[in-house]
Scaffold this motif. Structure first.
Motif, PDB file in Angstrom:
ATOM      1  N   ARG A   1     -21.765 -29.039 -12.553  1.00  0.00           N
ATOM      2  CA  ARG A   1     -22.087 -29.840 -11.357  1.00  0.00           C
ATOM      3  C   ARG A   1     -23.485 -30.448 -11.482  1.00  0.00           C
ATOM      4  NH1 ARG A   1     -20.656 -33.212  -8.537  1.00  0.00           N
ATOM      5  NH2 ARG A   1     -21.246 -33.338  -6.381  1.00  0.00           N
ATOM      6  N   ALA A   2     -24.422 -29.620 -11.930  1.00  0.00           N
ATOM      7  CA  ALA A   2     -25.800 -30.116 -12.091  1.00  0.00           C
ATOM      8  C   ALA A   2     -25.857 -31.208 -13.159  1.00  0.00           C
ATOM      9  CB  ALA A   2     -26.728 -28.964 -12.458  1.00  0.00           C
ATOM     10  N   PHE A   3     -25.114 -31.001 -14.245  1.00  0.00           N
ATOM     11  CA  PHE A   3     -25.060 -32.004 -15.318  1.00  0.00           C
ATOM     12  C   PHE A   3     -24.588 -33.347 -14.742  1.00  0.00           C
ATOM     13  CE2 PHE A   3     -22.366 -34.307 -18.342  1.00  0.00           C
ATOM     14  CZ  PHE A   3     -23.270 -34.554 -19.355  1.00  0.00           C
ATOM     15  N   GLU A   4     -23.544 -33.265 -13.914  1.00  0.00           N
ATOM     16  CA  GLU A   4     -22.971 -34.487 -13.343  1.00  0.00           C
ATOM     17  C   GLU A   4     -23.971 -35.186 -12.408  1.00  0.00           C
ATOM     18  OE1 GLU A   4     -18.700 -34.362 -12.225  1.00  0.00           O
ATOM     19  OE2 GLU A   4     -19.480 -34.902 -10.253  1.00  0.00           O
ATOM     20  N   VAL A   5     -24.626 -34.396 -11.566  1.00  0.00           N
ATOM     21  CA  VAL A   5     -25.599 -34.981 -10.623  1.00  0.00           C
ATOM     22  C   VAL A   5     -26.742 -35.653 -11.393  1.00  0.00           C
ATOM     23  CG1 VAL A   5     -27.328 -34.415  -8.867  1.00  0.00           C
ATOM     24  CG2 VAL A   5     -25.032 -33.419  -8.723  1.00  0.00           C
ATOM     25  N   ILE A   6     -27.246 -34.956 -12.407  1.00  0.00           N
ATOM     26  CA  ILE A   6     -28.344 -35.524 -13.211  1.00  0.00           C
ATOM     27  C   ILE A   6     -27.875 -36.819 -13.884  1.00  0.00           C
ATOM     28  CG2 ILE A   6     -29.823 -35.157 -15.241  1.00  0.00           C
ATOM     29  CD1 ILE A   6     -29.746 -32.126 -14.506  1.00  0.00           C
ATOM     30  N   LEU A   7     -26.647 -36.800 -14.397  1.00  0.00           N
ATOM     31  CA  LEU A   7     -26.104 -37.992 -15.063  1.00  0.00           C
ATOM     32  C   LEU A   7     -26.010 -39.169 -14.080  1.00  0.00           C
ATOM     33  CD1 LEU A   7     -24.747 -39.262 -17.615  1.00  0.00           C
ATOM     34  CD2 LEU A   7     -22.567 -38.489 -16.691  1.00  0.00           C
TER      35      LEU A   7
ATOM     36  N   GLU B   1     -23.402 -42.629 -22.178  1.00  0.00           N
ATOM     37  CA  GLU B   1     -23.272 -42.493 -20.724  1.00  0.00           C
ATOM     38  C   GLU B   1     -21.824 -42.761 -20.296  1.00  0.00           C
ATOM     39  OE1 GLU B   1     -27.799 -44.186 -19.954  1.00  0.00           O
ATOM     40  OE2 GLU B   1     -26.078 -45.453 -19.569  1.00  0.00           O
ATOM     41  N   LEU B   2     -21.259 -43.821 -20.860  1.00  0.00           N
ATOM     42  CA  LEU B   2     -19.870 -44.162 -20.509  1.00  0.00           C
ATOM     43  C   LEU B   2     -18.907 -43.052 -20.953  1.00  0.00           C
ATOM     44  CD1 LEU B   2     -17.714 -46.138 -19.471  1.00  0.00           C
ATOM     45  CD2 LEU B   2     -17.702 -47.205 -21.725  1.00  0.00           C
TER      46      LEU B   2
ATOM     47  N   PHE C   1     -32.693 -42.211 -23.531  1.00  0.00           N
ATOM     48  CA  PHE C   1     -31.804 -41.439 -24.387  1.00  0.00           C
ATOM     49  C   PHE C   1     -32.220 -39.971 -24.369  1.00  0.00           C
ATOM     50  CE2 PHE C   1     -30.145 -39.620 -28.278  1.00  0.00           C
ATOM     51  CZ  PHE C   1     -28.858 -40.135 -28.314  1.00  0.00           C
ATOM     52  N   GLY C   2     -33.522 -39.742 -24.429  1.00  0.00           N
ATOM     53  CA  GLY C   2     -34.035 -38.367 -24.446  1.00  0.00           C
ATOM     54  C   GLY C   2     -33.599 -37.587 -23.216  1.00  0.00           C
ATOM     55  N   ALA C   3     -33.726 -38.212 -22.032  1.00  0.00           N
ATOM     56  CA  ALA C   3     -33.356 -37.519 -20.793  1.00  0.00           C
ATOM     57  C   ALA C   3     -31.856 -37.243 -20.757  1.00  0.00           C
ATOM     58  CB  ALA C   3     -33.766 -38.365 -19.592  1.00  0.00           C
ATOM     59  N   LEU C   4     -31.095 -38.251 -21.151  1.00  0.00           N
ATOM     60  CA  LEU C   4     -29.631 -38.107 -21.159  1.00  0.00           C
ATOM     61  C   LEU C   4     -29.208 -36.969 -22.087  1.00  0.00           C
ATOM     62  CD1 LEU C   4     -26.811 -39.460 -20.483  1.00  0.00           C
ATOM     63  CD2 LEU C   4     -27.096 -40.739 -22.606  1.00  0.00           C
ATOM     64  N   TYR C   5     -29.832 -36.958 -23.256  1.00  0.00           N
ATOM     65  CA  TYR C   5     -29.428 -35.993 -24.272  1.00  0.00           C
ATOM     66  C   TYR C   5     -29.924 -34.583 -23.953  1.00  0.00           C
ATOM     67  CZ  TYR C   5     -27.234 -35.240 -28.694  1.00  0.00           C
ATOM     68  OH  TYR C   5     -26.349 -34.829 -29.649  1.00  0.00           O
ATOM     69  N   LEU C   6     -31.105 -34.490 -23.351  1.00  0.00           N
ATOM     70  CA  LEU C   6     -31.613 -33.167 -22.960  1.00  0.00           C
ATOM     71  C   LEU C   6     -30.673 -32.547 -21.927  1.00  0.00           C
ATOM     72  CD1 LEU C   6     -33.845 -31.031 -23.146  1.00  0.00           C
ATOM     73  CD2 LEU C   6     -35.033 -32.207 -21.291  1.00  0.00           C
ATOM     74  N   ASN C   7     -30.247 -33.352 -20.977  1.00  0.00           N
ATOM     75  CA  ASN C   7     -29.291 -32.879 -19.965  1.00  0.00           C
ATOM     76  C   ASN C   7     -28.038 -32.322 -20.651  1.00  0.00           C
ATOM     77  OD1 ASN C   7     -28.016 -32.461 -17.470  1.00  0.00           O
ATOM     78  ND2 ASN C   7     -27.283 -34.571 -17.351  1.00  0.00           N
ATOM     79  N   ALA C   8     -27.563 -33.027 -21.660  1.00  0.00           N
ATOM     80  CA  ALA C   8     -26.345 -32.597 -22.364  1.00  0.00           C
ATOM     81  C   ALA C   8     -26.609 -31.339 -23.216  1.00  0.00           C
ATOM     82  CB  ALA C   8     -25.834 -33.733 -23.235  1.00  0.00           C
TER      83      ALA C   8
ATOM     84  N   LEU D   1     -36.969 -31.674 -12.939  1.00  0.00           N
ATOM     85  CA  LEU D   1     -37.606 -32.372 -14.060  1.00  0.00           C
ATOM     86  C   LEU D   1     -36.969 -33.759 -14.242  1.00  0.00           C
ATOM     87  CD1 LEU D   1     -39.610 -31.976 -16.492  1.00  0.00           C
ATOM     88  CD2 LEU D   1     -37.626 -31.241 -17.800  1.00  0.00           C
ATOM     89  N   PHE D   2     -35.648 -33.783 -14.162  1.00  0.00           N
ATOM     90  CA  PHE D   2     -34.928 -35.041 -14.331  1.00  0.00           C
ATOM     91  C   PHE D   2     -35.171 -35.976 -13.137  1.00  0.00           C
ATOM     92  CE2 PHE D   2     -32.700 -31.993 -16.978  1.00  0.00           C
ATOM     93  CZ  PHE D   2     -32.561 -32.689 -18.162  1.00  0.00           C
ATOM     94  N   VAL D   3     -35.203 -35.389 -11.947  1.00  0.00           N
ATOM     95  CA  VAL D   3     -35.482 -36.210 -10.753  1.00  0.00           C
ATOM     96  C   VAL D   3     -36.896 -36.797 -10.861  1.00  0.00           C
ATOM     97  CG1 VAL D   3     -35.804 -36.158  -8.245  1.00  0.00           C
ATOM     98  CG2 VAL D   3     -33.861 -34.977  -9.271  1.00  0.00           C
ATOM     99  N   ALA D   4     -37.829 -35.975 -11.314  1.00  0.00           N
ATOM    100  CA  ALA D   4     -39.214 -36.450 -11.471  1.00  0.00           C
ATOM    101  C   ALA D   4     -39.264 -37.606 -12.469  1.00  0.00           C
ATOM    102  CB  ALA D   4     -40.112 -35.307 -11.935  1.00  0.00           C
ATOM    103  N   PHE D   5     -38.485 -37.491 -13.542  1.00  0.00           N
ATOM    104  CA  PHE D   5     -38.437 -38.566 -14.537  1.00  0.00           C
ATOM    105  C   PHE D   5     -37.907 -39.854 -13.897  1.00  0.00           C
ATOM    106  CE2 PHE D   5     -35.749 -40.907 -17.603  1.00  0.00           C
ATOM    107  CZ  PHE D   5     -36.741 -41.366 -18.451  1.00  0.00           C
TER     108      PHE D   5
END
Lengths: 144, 296
Positions: B23-29, B108-109, B251-258, B274-278
């Motif tokens: 769920r968190a992964f999805e929200v961050i995405l 992302e897609l 890319f870094g943020a996307l990949y860190l989340n994954a 951290l992601f929201v701050a970014f």
């Protein structure tokens, strides 16, 4: 969607995701596609190749070729479009549409040469080199 | 089916942690997608300072729609409506930019399609979803390494040498190299005949070759429970080093989340701030309330 169908869709999607980079590698080798593009995960694997496109035209078979600097809007847009396609898709993109637009808007020209220069580092010698490819088009006599 | 079992096994985790993590992964995405939409809609980093001409009626309407869909995607009751719409939107983004579409847009897609097509109904399906996402992360990492080896610019450090002209790479690599060689490479205008883009330096050659070996090995080691912690540390370290040099923070943020999907604890949720701050930082940069310190 029933469970088994969902599983099949999932497996098909993940198989495509897993095998696509192999297709990408083959396409890069075959058509000189920019490795950074098309989702093959090859970003930062090569220095970004630089592509330049220039035009030359002549008014007849025996006339000298001259550089074309000023282009009418639609031809300029088509040139930009071709340049963008070429730097991503390599030899898969050809300037046929550019030639059509060119002859449409520049009535006195009978021949067009599209010069494509690709600048890249040769991985063997580590030297920057230019690769030249030219496309020559003649006006179709049946078109006004 | 063997593949389904293997994927479910890859997605094995404590059930509660797994659900929370997904769920968190999805929200961050979704937040990430909104941020990137705003960024690219405004012309990315090509927009000159002080230029807000991109904020017109149609753009405001589009961004409002994306914002509403993002909120709907975050709210559990409306996510099943929002996710297909956002996926369709992302397909449009890929199509409009094709063939110049950035690889992170494809990623992302891909994540979004998976989350849309596979909305889990029980623990087995959640395991399958997590396993599939983890598999995608491994695929990207391993192929990124293979591609570096295949194209031939890493075996003797040509790529990294060329990249010395990039400020990010220069800041990290220049101290490994003789100063006169750094000056030589930096002096090139990158025209035909320039070169050689090669420096005889053992640390550079080692780093260059280590990079693709690291990507392939660490990527594969993520697959196994026993090696996962080590591999995760290695991949995150690699990501951080890459970000310092390349500064492709989207890319870094996307990949860190994954990548955080591989942790045993629910780090996606714990680090959501951290992601929201970014994302907030990117928005403030775009609105020129903070200085642009990097490219994306």
């Amino acid at each position: 969607m029933i469970q088994s169908n969902r599983n099949h869709v999932l497996i098909a999607g993940l198989t495509a995701f897993t095998l696509w980079p192999l297709v990408h590698m083959a396409a890069v080798a075959q058509w000189d596609i920019n490795p950074w593009k098309l989702g093959g995960w090859a970003m930062y694997s090569v220095p970004v190749p630089r592509v330049e496109v220039s035009l030359q035209a002549s008014a007849g078979p025996d006339e000298t070729w001259g550089a074309v600097d000023r282009l009418p809007g639609p031809v300029g847009e088509e040139l930009e479009r071709f340049w963008r396609l070429r730097r991503s898709l390599g030899s898969l993109s050809r300037p046929n549409r550019l030639a059509e637009r060119f002859f449409e808007h520049i009535p006195h020209a009978t021949q067009l040469r599209v010069n494509v220069i690709t600048l890249r580092i040769d991985p063997q010698t580590a030297m920057m080199k230019e690769e030249h490819i030219g496309f020559t088009f003649a006006r179709d006599p049946s078109t006004p | 089916m063997g593949i389904v079992k293997a994927l479910a096994r890859l997605g094995e985790d404590d059930a509660v942690v797994r659900r929370s993590k997904l769920r968190a992964f999805e929200v961050i995405l979704l937040l990430h997608l909104f941020t990137t939409t705003v960024w690219w809609a405004s012309g990315g980093w090509w927009v000159p300072t002080g230029d807000f001409s991109w904020i017109d009626g149609p753009m405001l309407l589009t961004l409002t729609c994306v914002a509403v869909l993002t909120v709907m995607g975050i709210v559990p009751r409306t996510r099943t409506i929002a996710l297909p719409a956002l996926t369709a939107l992302q397909v449009t983004v890929v199509w409009n930019n094709f063939p110049e579409t950035a690889n992170h847009t494809f990623l992302e897609l891909s994540f979004l399609m998976l989350l849309t097509l596979w909305q889990p109904r029980d623990e087995t399906e959640e395991a399958l979803l997590l396993g599939s996402l983890r598999w995608m992360v491994v695929v990207v990492f391993v192929y990124a390494g293979i591609q570096k080896a295949v194209h031939g610019y890493y075996s003797d450090g040509v790529f990294l040498t060329y990249q010395l002209q990039h400020p990010g790479f220069h800041s990290l690599l220049s101290w490994l190299l003789p100063a006169d060689e750094v000056v030589r490479i930096s002096s090139y205008a990158n025209v035909a005949g320039d070169g050689p883009y090669r420096i005889t330096s053992l640390p550079l050659q080692a780093l260059s070759n280590l990079s693709y070996v690291w990507e392939v090995a660490a990527g594969l080691l993520l697959l196994f429970h026993r090696t996962r912690v080590f591999a995760l540390a290695a991949t995150i370290a690699f990501l951080v080093i890459t970000e310092i040099m390349a500064r492709e923070f989207f890319f870094g943020a996307l990949y860190l989340n994954a990548l955080l999907l591989f942790t045993r604890s629910d780090l996606n949720r714990r680090l959501i701030w951290l992601f929201v701050a970014f994302d907030v930082w990117v928005m403030l940069v775009k609105l020129e309330l903070l200085p642009a310190v990097t490219t994306f």
